[in-house]
Motif scaffolding. Sequence first.
Motif, PDB file in Angstrom:
ATOM      1  N   PRO A 194       0.802  -1.231   0.000  1.00  0.00           N
ATOM      2  CA  PRO A 194       0.000   0.000   0.000  1.00  0.00           C
ATOM      3  C   PRO A 194       0.830   1.274   0.000  1.00  0.00           C
ATOM      4  N   GLY A 195       2.140   1.134   0.101  1.00  0.00           N
ATOM      5  CA  GLY A 195       2.999   2.296   0.270  1.00  0.00           C
ATOM      6  C   GLY A 195       3.167   2.633   1.745  1.00  0.00           C
ATOM      7  N   GLU A 204       3.357   8.927  11.856  1.00  0.00           N
ATOM      8  CA  GLU A 204       2.853  10.213  11.384  1.00  0.00           C
ATOM      9  C   GLU A 204       3.696  10.818  10.271  1.00  0.00           C
ATOM     10  N   GLU A 205       4.942  10.364  10.109  1.00  0.00           N
ATOM     11  CA  GLU A 205       5.788  10.924   9.064  1.00  0.00           C
ATOM     12  C   GLU A 205       5.469  10.352   7.686  1.00  0.00           C
ATOM     13  N   ALA A 206       4.677   9.290   7.636  1.00  0.00           N
ATOM     14  CA  ALA A 206       4.363   8.650   6.356  1.00  0.00           C
ATOM     15  C   ALA A 206       3.598   9.621   5.455  1.00  0.00           C
ATOM     16  N   PRO A 207       3.920   9.636   4.167  1.00  0.00           N
ATOM     17  CA  PRO A 207       3.333  10.635   3.267  1.00  0.00           C
ATOM     18  C   PRO A 207       1.950  10.289   2.731  1.00  0.00           C
ATOM     19  N   ARG A 208       1.514   9.024   2.881  1.00  0.00           N
ATOM     20  CA  ARG A 208       0.241   8.628   2.283  1.00  0.00           C
ATOM     21  C   ARG A 208      -0.875   8.561   3.331  1.00  0.00           C
ATOM     22  N   SER A 209      -2.068   8.922   2.905  1.00  0.00           N
ATOM     23  CA  SER A 209      -3.240   8.790   3.755  1.00  0.00           C
ATOM     24  C   SER A 209      -3.721   7.346   3.734  1.00  0.00           C
ATOM     25  N   PRO A 210      -4.475   6.908   4.746  1.00  0.00           N
ATOM     26  CA  PRO A 210      -5.058   5.578   4.700  1.00  0.00           C
ATOM     27  C   PRO A 210      -5.944   5.369   3.469  1.00  0.00           C
ATOM     28  N   GLU A 211      -6.665   6.416   3.060  1.00  0.00           N
ATOM     29  CA  GLU A 211      -7.510   6.297   1.875  1.00  0.00           C
ATOM     30  C   GLU A 211      -6.673   5.965   0.642  1.00  0.00           C
ATOM     31  N   ARG A 212      -5.533   6.623   0.517  1.00  0.00           N
ATOM     32  CA  ARG A 212      -4.645   6.349  -0.634  1.00  0.00           C
ATOM     33  C   ARG A 212      -4.066   4.948  -0.524  1.00  0.00           C
ATOM     34  N   GLY A 213      -3.675   4.541   0.679  1.00  0.00           N
ATOM     35  CA  GLY A 213      -3.113   3.210   0.852  1.00  0.00           C
ATOM     36  C   GLY A 213      -4.101   2.104   0.551  1.00  0.00           C
ATOM     37  N   ALA A 214      -5.390   2.381   0.763  1.00  0.00           N
ATOM     38  CA  ALA A 214      -6.418   1.359   0.560  1.00  0.00           C
ATOM     39  C   ALA A 214      -6.859   1.234  -0.894  1.00  0.00           C
TER      40      ALA A 214
END
Length: 240
Positions: A194-195, A204-214
Amino acid sequence: MTDDAAESTPEPTLYDDLDGQVALVTGANRGIGREIASSLSDRGATVYAGVRSVTYDIPDEWRRLTLDVSQEGDVQDALNRVGDDEDRLDVLVNNAGVGHFGEPLHEERTAHIDHTISVNLRGPMLLCKYAIPPLLNAETPRIVNVSSGMGALGEAQSGGSPAYRVTKTALNGLTKYLHGEYADDGLIANAVCPGWVDTELGGEEAPRSPERGAETPAWLARFRDGPGGLFWRDKQVIDW
C-alpha cells in the motif's frame, strides 16, 4: 518489474457493484483495513470486519467479528459465523499486521519475532486455510494479502526490522502458493504494497493517507476476471 513484463500483465475486469457479495477484512477497525472495508461496503458488499476487541468502533452496517488472527479458535469461529450467516464468501482481505521497527536481528527481542510471525504470517495462513473451502464456491473468489515493499527480495533489506521484513517476504510466498495451488479452481490471489501510510503502524511521518493506501487493495478485491499471483503497488505490478 520490467516494462515488457508490466505490459504483458492482462488488464482486469472489475465488479462495479458488489451487491450480494460477502467480504471478510481483517484489522478493519482502523487505518488501511477500515478504508478497504468502507470501499467494499460502499459498493454493496456485506462486510465482515475482523477486529481484536469488542470495544473497537465500526459502522453499524458492518458485521463485527471478534478476531485475533493469531488464535486458531478465533479464525475458525469467524469463518463458521460467516458460513452460518451467509453460506458464501467472495473476498478475503488479509490486512491485519504488526511491526517492530528499527533493530537489527541480533538486537531484536525474541518476543517481537514470535509476535510478528504469529500475526503477519501464521494469521493469514490460518485465514486462508479455513476460508478457501467457502471461497471456492464463489463465482470469482479473491484473496488480497496486504504486504509491503520492505519484504521485496529486490530491495537492499537493510535498516533493521527483520521480523517485519521476513514475514512480508513470506506473505508474498503465500500469495504465489495460493495462485499455483488454486488458480485452476478460479481463485485470484494477489499481494499488494500500500505504500508508506500514515497509520498507527506507519507513523505520522508517512506521506500517504489511509484512503490512498487502501485504493489498490480495494481495487484488487473487485477483480471479476484478472491476473493473480502478482505483487502490486498503485495498480501496477512490481517485483517480488
